[in-house]
Structures are given as structure tokens and as C-alpha cells.
Design a protein around this motif. Structure first.
Motif, mmCIF file in Angstrom:
data_model
loop_
_atom_site.group_PDB
_atom_site.id
_atom_site.type_symbol
_atom_site.label_atom_id
_atom_site.label_comp_id
_atom_site.label_asym_id
_atom_site.label_seq_id
_atom_site.Cartn_x
_atom_site.Cartn_y
_atom_site.Cartn_z
ATOM 1 N N ARG A 66 0.830 -1.211 0.000
ATOM 2 C CA ARG A 66 0.000 0.000 0.000
ATOM 3 C C ARG A 66 0.859 1.253 0.000
ATOM 4 O O ARG A 66 0.694 2.146 -0.852
ATOM 5 C CB ARG A 66 -0.923 -0.019 1.216
ATOM 6 C CG ARG A 66 -2.041 1.026 1.217
ATOM 7 C CD ARG A 66 -1.620 2.359 1.776
ATOM 8 N NE ARG A 66 -1.043 2.264 3.092
ATOM 9 C CZ ARG A 66 -0.324 3.219 3.666
ATOM 10 N NH1 ARG A 66 -0.068 4.351 3.001
ATOM 11 N NH2 ARG A 66 0.182 3.071 4.873
ATOM 12 N N LEU A 87 -6.379 10.078 -1.945
ATOM 13 C CA LEU A 87 -7.482 9.119 -1.840
ATOM 14 C C LEU A 87 -7.609 8.264 -3.105
ATOM 15 O O LEU A 87 -7.927 7.077 -3.022
ATOM 16 C CB LEU A 87 -8.792 9.858 -1.564
ATOM 17 C CG LEU A 87 -8.888 10.526 -0.189
ATOM 18 C CD1 LEU A 87 -10.189 11.311 -0.055
ATOM 19 C CD2 LEU A 87 -8.801 9.474 0.918
ATOM 20 N N SER A 88 -7.348 8.867 -4.264
ATOM 21 C CA SER A 88 -7.402 8.102 -5.520
ATOM 22 C C SER A 88 -6.293 7.050 -5.549
ATOM 23 O O SER A 88 -6.521 5.893 -5.940
ATOM 24 C CB SER A 88 -7.274 9.033 -6.725
ATOM 25 O OG SER A 88 -8.351 9.944 -6.777
ATOM 26 N N MET A 90 -4.760 5.738 -2.936
ATOM 27 C CA MET A 90 -5.059 4.746 -1.906
ATOM 28 C C MET A 90 -6.129 3.765 -2.402
ATOM 29 O O MET A 90 -6.017 2.555 -2.216
ATOM 30 C CB MET A 90 -5.532 5.442 -0.629
ATOM 31 C CG MET A 90 -5.826 4.506 0.525
ATOM 32 S SD MET A 90 -6.410 5.387 1.975
ATOM 33 C CE MET A 90 -8.014 5.947 1.384
ATOM 34 N N SER A 91 -7.167 4.274 -3.047
ATOM 35 C CA SER A 91 -8.244 3.432 -3.563
ATOM 36 C C SER A 91 -7.722 2.490 -4.654
ATOM 37 O O SER A 91 -8.097 1.309 -4.705
ATOM 38 C CB SER A 91 -9.368 4.296 -4.125
ATOM 39 O OG SER A 91 -9.887 5.160 -3.136
ATOM 40 N N PHE A 92 -6.841 3.004 -5.510
ATOM 41 C CA PHE A 92 -6.270 2.178 -6.568
ATOM 42 C C PHE A 92 -5.475 1.015 -5.983
ATOM 43 O O PHE A 92 -5.597 -0.132 -6.445
ATOM 44 C CB PHE A 92 -5.378 3.028 -7.480
ATOM 45 C CG PHE A 92 -4.680 2.235 -8.547
ATOM 46 C CD1 PHE A 92 -5.362 1.799 -9.675
ATOM 47 C CD2 PHE A 92 -3.326 1.924 -8.426
ATOM 48 C CE1 PHE A 92 -4.710 1.055 -10.652
ATOM 49 C CE2 PHE A 92 -2.677 1.193 -9.395
ATOM 50 C CZ PHE A 92 -3.371 0.759 -10.513
ATOM 51 N N ALA A 94 -5.869 -0.331 -3.042
ATOM 52 C CA ALA A 94 -6.810 -1.258 -2.412
ATOM 53 C C ALA A 94 -7.400 -2.198 -3.452
ATOM 54 O O ALA A 94 -7.524 -3.415 -3.216
ATOM 55 C CB ALA A 94 -7.913 -0.481 -1.695
ATOM 56 N N ILE A 95 -7.774 -1.654 -4.611
ATOM 57 C CA ILE A 95 -8.342 -2.467 -5.684
ATOM 58 C C ILE A 95 -7.320 -3.498 -6.170
ATOM 59 O O ILE A 95 -7.658 -4.665 -6.415
ATOM 60 C CB ILE A 95 -8.804 -1.570 -6.858
ATOM 61 C CG1 ILE A 95 -10.020 -0.736 -6.422
ATOM 62 C CG2 ILE A 95 -9.147 -2.397 -8.087
ATOM 63 C CD1 ILE A 95 -10.424 0.337 -7.416
ATOM 64 N N PHE A 114 -4.675 0.872 5.595
ATOM 65 C CA PHE A 114 -5.536 1.763 4.813
ATOM 66 C C PHE A 114 -6.294 2.742 5.703
ATOM 67 O O PHE A 114 -6.562 3.871 5.296
ATOM 68 C CB PHE A 114 -6.502 0.952 3.955
ATOM 69 C CG PHE A 114 -5.872 0.425 2.702
ATOM 70 C CD1 PHE A 114 -5.843 1.200 1.551
ATOM 71 C CD2 PHE A 114 -5.280 -0.823 2.672
ATOM 72 C CE1 PHE A 114 -5.238 0.736 0.386
ATOM 73 C CE2 PHE A 114 -4.676 -1.301 1.517
ATOM 74 C CZ PHE A 114 -4.654 -0.522 0.372
ATOM 75 N N ALA A 118 -6.140 6.727 5.345
ATOM 76 C CA ALA A 118 -7.369 7.512 5.260
ATOM 77 C C ALA A 118 -7.416 8.564 6.363
ATOM 78 O O ALA A 118 -7.896 9.688 6.145
ATOM 79 C CB ALA A 118 -8.581 6.589 5.363
#
Length: 241
Positions: A66, A87-88, A90-92, A94-95, A114, A118
Motif C-alpha cells: 500500500r 485518496l485516488s 489509496m483506492s487504486f 486497495a483495488i 488503509f 485515510a
């Protein structure tokens, strides 16, 4: 030792003993200091390759992937002159992790890593600008993880926000110093000044946690609240921020 680990756990500083995003960030910070502000293909590779190597050495743990992935995306945004959004990114990541192993979401390492990222994204902008960035990051993570620790570990560390500041500062010195010692040791050379300095800093870090634990002010055992309370708290808090 188990006693040392327990002292760190009680004070909410056990993350410095695990392979976490903190270590990746420290390593990246050192690399960026060396490479400077120049944006070239060579500086990009110089910044990215040690991070990927560290992730491999850490057996691709979720927290290391991460943190390393987000830093690589940040470096890529600098190299391509594009805007970086925390945030983008981090979200990527996570996916990506969930696509590789969907069950990773049940691991505490994934959840805490995560959640810490956040917390920085949502809480840190609301901390007064007069507070140094390093302290602001530490406070954000400590406050953000407190409800999770309460629910998952039946424990609240009341000293975590204050103790993490000196411990993380010492860790930011210890990590590069230990790397230097390891490099010399691998070459068959004993770099005694660096070894003595590292040992002294390590003992001081352990002593900080030990003193607080002996005085019984490290934290409190608590009963877990209902899960819906924790989910409602995070959803509401992040939405308002």
C-alpha cells in the motif's frame, strides 16, 4: 522479546516493530533527499527501485505494498507533471490488493494500513498549520486508529498520540543508520561508531516505552463496542471532514 513488544503494544507504538508503511515512507524520504528535485527517467528509477526491492524483501505485505504503491504513483505524478490525489492513489492500491487476493480485506494489516492512510487524508487538513507536519501526521494516525484498536483489541492507548512523536522521530534516524551498519557488516567491516549510535538510540526508544508502562499510564483495557457504532463513527467522521 515478548516484554519489549508488550510495552510497545501498550503505548500504541508496536507499528515501528512491524513492516509497515512508516518504514517505506522513511526509506522513500531518504531516497528523495539524495535524488533531489530533478525529474528525469534516471531519478524516477532511482526513487522507485529501492521501494520495490523493499516490498519484495517484506514478502509483499499489504502495508508495504500500500505505502510503496502510493509513493510510486506519487513519483510517477511528479515525473509526468500530473496532479497526485491521495485518496485516488489509496483506492487504486486497495483495488489491486483485493484483485490479487480478495481475502486480504480480513487481515488487520490491510485494515490498519488503509485506515491510517485515510486518517491522514481526512484528519490532517483540520490540524492547525502551526503544528509541524511530522507531528500532525502522527496525531492523525493515532486518532484515526483509536476506535479500531478499541473494537479489535479491546484496548485504548491513551499515550499513543504523545509517545509516537519521539518514537517515530527516533525510528526515522534508526532505519537509515541500521541500513548503513548492515551494508558495512555485509562487506565484512565493523563500523563501530554507527553501531554504538544505533544501540544507544534503540535503548532510548525501548526505555521511553518501558517507563510509561511501569507507571501504568500506557493504556486501558476496554470492552468492544458494537460493530455498527464503529462503522457509524468512521462514516460520519470522514463525511463531516
Amino acid at each position: 522479546d515478548e516484554d519489549v513488544y508488550e510495552d510497545f503494544r501498550v503505548n500504541g507504538t508496536a507499528h515501528v516493530l512491524a513492516v509497515s508503511g512508516l518504514h517505506v515512507a522513511i526509506l522513500y524520504g531518504i531516497i528523495r533527499k539524495i535524488s533531489g528535485k530533478r525529474q528525469s527517467a534516471y531519478s524516477f528509477l532511482f526513487s522507485v527501485m529501492p521501494v520495490i526491492t523493499y516490498q519484495a524483501m517484506a514478502m509483499w505485505s499489504p502495508s508495504a505494498v500500500r505505502a510503496g504503491g502510493m509513493l510510486i504513483l506519487k513519483t510517477l505524478s511528479l515525473y509526468t507533471d500530473r496532479r497526485y490525489d491521495t485518496l485516488s492513489a489509496m483506492s487504486f492500491m486497495a483495488i489491486v490488493l483485493i484483485a490479487v487476493n480478495p481475502y486480504v480485506i480480513f487481515g488487520s494489516g490491510f485494515q490498519m494500513s488503509f485506515l491510517a492512510a485515510a486518517s491522514i487524508a481526512f484528519i490532517m487538513p483540520h490540524i492547525p498549520c502551526k503544528i509541524p507536519e511530522g507531528i500532525a501526521v502522527t496525531l492523525s494516525v493515532s486518532l484515526g486508529l483509536m476506535p479500531y484498536q478499541w473494537y479489535s483489541f479491546n484496548y485504548i492507548s491513551v499515550t499513543a498520540p504523545a509517545v509516537n512523536v519521539p518514537v517515530i522521530f527516533l525510528s526515522s534516524i534508526l532505519l537509515p543508520l541500521s541500513m548503513l551498519v548492515f551494508i558495512f557488516f555485509s562487506a565484512g567491516i565493523r563500523f563501530m561508531p554507527a553501531e554504538y549510535a544505533a544501540e544507544a538510540l534503540l535503548n532510548f526508544t525501548v526505555k521511553i516505552n518501558d517507563i510509561l508502562t511501569m507507571n501504568g499510564i500506557g493504556g486501558k483495557d476496554v470492552a468492544s463496542p458494537p460493530l455498527w457504532c464503529i462503522l457509524l463513527f468512521y462514516t460520519g467522521a470522514f463525511f463531516l471532514m
